[in-house]
Design a protein around this motif. Structure first.
Motif, PDB file in Angstrom:
ATOM      1  N   HIS A  17     -10.752  58.741  28.384  1.00  0.00           N
ATOM      2  CA  HIS A  17      -9.771  58.680  27.599  1.00  0.00           C
ATOM      3  C   HIS A  17     -10.193  59.177  26.328  1.00  0.00           C
ATOM      4  CE1 HIS A  17      -7.420  56.552  24.421  1.00  0.00           C
ATOM      5  NE2 HIS A  17      -6.290  56.711  25.326  1.00  0.00           N
ATOM      6  N   ARG A  18     -11.393  59.325  25.911  1.00  0.00           N
ATOM      7  CA  ARG A  18     -11.720  59.801  24.668  1.00  0.00           C
ATOM      8  C   ARG A  18     -11.813  61.137  24.483  1.00  0.00           C
ATOM      9  NH1 ARG A  18     -16.480  61.948  24.146  1.00  0.00           N
ATOM     10  NH2 ARG A  18     -17.309  60.934  25.810  1.00  0.00           N
ATOM     11  N   ILE A  19     -12.079  61.826  25.886  1.00  0.00           N
ATOM     12  CA  ILE A  19     -12.207  63.257  26.046  1.00  0.00           C
ATOM     13  C   ILE A  19     -10.739  63.680  26.110  1.00  0.00           C
ATOM     14  CG2 ILE A  19     -12.770  64.979  27.565  1.00  0.00           C
ATOM     15  CD1 ILE A  19     -15.337  63.458  28.637  1.00  0.00           C
ATOM     16  N   TYR A  20      -9.775  62.987  26.964  1.00  0.00           N
ATOM     17  CA  TYR A  20      -8.369  63.379  26.982  1.00  0.00           C
ATOM     18  C   TYR A  20      -7.645  63.553  25.830  1.00  0.00           C
ATOM     19  CZ  TYR A  20      -8.866  61.785  32.144  1.00  0.00           C
ATOM     20  OH  TYR A  20      -9.122  61.388  33.523  1.00  0.00           O
ATOM     21  N   THR A  21      -7.915  62.757  24.867  1.00  0.00           N
ATOM     22  CA  THR A  21      -7.335  62.745  23.570  1.00  0.00           C
ATOM     23  C   THR A  21      -7.800  63.348  22.388  1.00  0.00           C
ATOM     24  OG1 THR A  21      -7.986  60.392  23.127  1.00  0.00           O
ATOM     25  CG2 THR A  21      -5.930  60.606  24.387  1.00  0.00           C
ATOM     26  N   GLN A  22      -9.020  64.110  22.632  1.00  0.00           N
ATOM     27  CA  GLN A  22      -9.677  64.941  21.597  1.00  0.00           C
ATOM     28  C   GLN A  22      -8.676  65.891  21.130  1.00  0.00           C
ATOM     29  OE1 GLN A  22     -13.370  66.058  23.351  1.00  0.00           O
ATOM     30  NE2 GLN A  22     -14.471  64.581  22.425  1.00  0.00           N
ATOM     31  N   GLU A  23      -9.025  66.307  19.956  1.00  0.00           N
ATOM     32  CA  GLU A  23      -7.896  67.367  19.183  1.00  0.00           C
ATOM     33  C   GLU A  23      -8.113  68.596  19.705  1.00  0.00           C
ATOM     34  OE1 GLU A  23      -7.237  67.354  14.986  1.00  0.00           O
ATOM     35  OE2 GLU A  23      -7.502  65.104  14.785  1.00  0.00           O
ATOM     36  N   GLU A  24      -9.516  68.993  20.048  1.00  0.00           N
ATOM     37  CA  GLU A  24      -9.865  70.189  20.753  1.00  0.00           C
ATOM     38  C   GLU A  24      -9.483  70.280  22.119  1.00  0.00           C
ATOM     39  OE1 GLU A  24     -11.813  68.107  19.121  1.00  0.00           O
ATOM     40  OE2 GLU A  24     -12.378  68.989  17.257  1.00  0.00           O
ATOM     41  N   VAL A  25      -9.173  69.241  22.784  1.00  0.00           N
ATOM     42  CA  VAL A  25      -9.067  69.423  24.110  1.00  0.00           C
ATOM     43  C   VAL A  25      -7.451  68.909  24.557  1.00  0.00           C
ATOM     44  CG1 VAL A  25      -9.649  68.112  26.590  1.00  0.00           C
ATOM     45  CG2 VAL A  25     -11.348  68.362  24.797  1.00  0.00           C
ATOM     46  N   LEU A  26      -6.897  67.950  23.920  1.00  0.00           N
ATOM     47  CA  LEU A  26      -5.626  67.809  24.338  1.00  0.00           C
ATOM     48  C   LEU A  26      -4.466  68.652  24.458  1.00  0.00           C
ATOM     49  CD1 LEU A  26      -3.816  65.232  24.536  1.00  0.00           C
ATOM     50  CD2 LEU A  26      -3.308  65.109  22.313  1.00  0.00           C
ATOM     51  N   PRO A  27      -4.567  69.772  23.461  1.00  0.00           N
ATOM     52  CA  PRO A  27      -3.682  70.970  23.592  1.00  0.00           C
ATOM     53  C   PRO A  27      -3.645  71.574  24.863  1.00  0.00           C
ATOM     54  CG  PRO A  27      -4.688  71.081  21.406  1.00  0.00           C
ATOM     55  CD  PRO A  27      -5.452  70.016  22.377  1.00  0.00           C
ATOM     56  N   TYR A  28      -4.672  71.605  25.792  1.00  0.00           N
ATOM     57  CA  TYR A  28      -4.859  72.383  26.977  1.00  0.00           C
ATOM     58  C   TYR A  28      -4.598  71.550  28.152  1.00  0.00           C
ATOM     59  CZ  TYR A  28      -7.049  75.269  23.522  1.00  0.00           C
ATOM     60  OH  TYR A  28      -7.121  76.085  22.512  1.00  0.00           O
ATOM     61  N   MET A  29      -4.640  70.281  27.867  1.00  0.00           N
ATOM     62  CA  MET A  29      -4.256  69.331  29.248  1.00  0.00           C
ATOM     63  C   MET A  29      -2.883  68.855  29.128  1.00  0.00           C
ATOM     64  SD  MET A  29      -7.564  69.292  30.121  1.00  0.00           S
ATOM     65  CE  MET A  29      -7.551  68.186  31.432  1.00  0.00           C
ATOM     66  N   GLY A  30      -2.438  68.197  30.204  1.00  0.00           N
ATOM     67  CA  GLY A  30      -0.948  67.689  30.669  1.00  0.00           C
ATOM     68  C   GLY A  30      -0.970  66.238  29.904  1.00  0.00           C
ATOM     69  N   PHE A  31      -1.771  65.727  29.159  1.00  0.00           N
ATOM     70  CA  PHE A  31      -1.674  64.633  28.532  1.00  0.00           C
ATOM     71  C   PHE A  31      -1.027  64.763  26.906  1.00  0.00           C
ATOM     72  CE2 PHE A  31      -5.848  64.674  30.548  1.00  0.00           C
ATOM     73  CZ  PHE A  31      -5.614  64.031  31.951  1.00  0.00           C
TER      74      PHE A  31
END
Length: 173
Positions: A17-31
């Motif tokens: 959950h921490r990774i999914y919602t990181q500002e640097e990761v979130l824009p590239y995921m479907g979350f």
């Protein structure tokens, strides 16, 4: 940096959950930013036999993840991938190691002929990684996803098993 790769466990939900919602990761995921921890926990507890997930872990935390969902019925020869790496570990070989692990699973254990994934046009580093691992772009879906208030194109990529499909007829127009 030392890390290991293992199958995901329900106890990994908080780190994921921490990774999914990181500002640097979130824009590239479907979350989305409002994703709740309990939804991650529930998903991990309900993985079925066609879902294979791995995590890269250091001594104390999950630093990356990769999932493979095997198709059913007429798509049972293919699998769909998704991957993410903790922003503090980008460019350190975590994604490459996760992809190597899942390609081995797909090629040598599940005998899949095709692996496919989508990568956003705004993520050229990920696209380059996939190309290094044998994936080729097959097409572009225009305005496929909303990310940070903008519509973003998505490249569809696939990797065919290097020793598969050679003796099979592939029809295309």
């Amino acid at each position: 940096m030392k890390f290991t790769i293992r199958a995901v466990e329900p106890k990994d939900a908080r780190d994921l959950h921490r990774i999914y919602t990181q500002e640097e990761v979130l824009p590239y995921m479907g979350f989305i930013p409002s994703m709740r921890l309990d939804s991650v926990e529930n998903r991990l507890r309900s993985l079925d036999e066609n879902q294979h997930e791995f995590v890269a872990v250091t001594e104390d935390k999950v630093i990356g993840f990769l999932g493979l969902t095997v198709g059913k019925r007429r798509k049972a020869h293919s699998g769909s991938l998704y991957i993410g790496v903790d922003s503090g570990y980008h460019g350190q070989g975590v994604g490459q190691a996760l992809l190597t692990k899942v390609i081995d699973l797909a090629d040598n254990w599940l005998m899949l002929e095709r692996l496919e994934l989508g990568v956003l046009a705004t993520n050229p580093r990920a696209k380059a990684l996939y190309e290094r691992c044998g994936f080729k772009a097959e097409g572009k879906m225009s305005a496929s996803i909303v990310s940070n208030g903008e519509y973003v194109d998505e490249f569809m990529m696939a990797r065919l098993h290097p020793n598969g499909l050679n003796n099979k007829q592939i029809r295309s127009k």
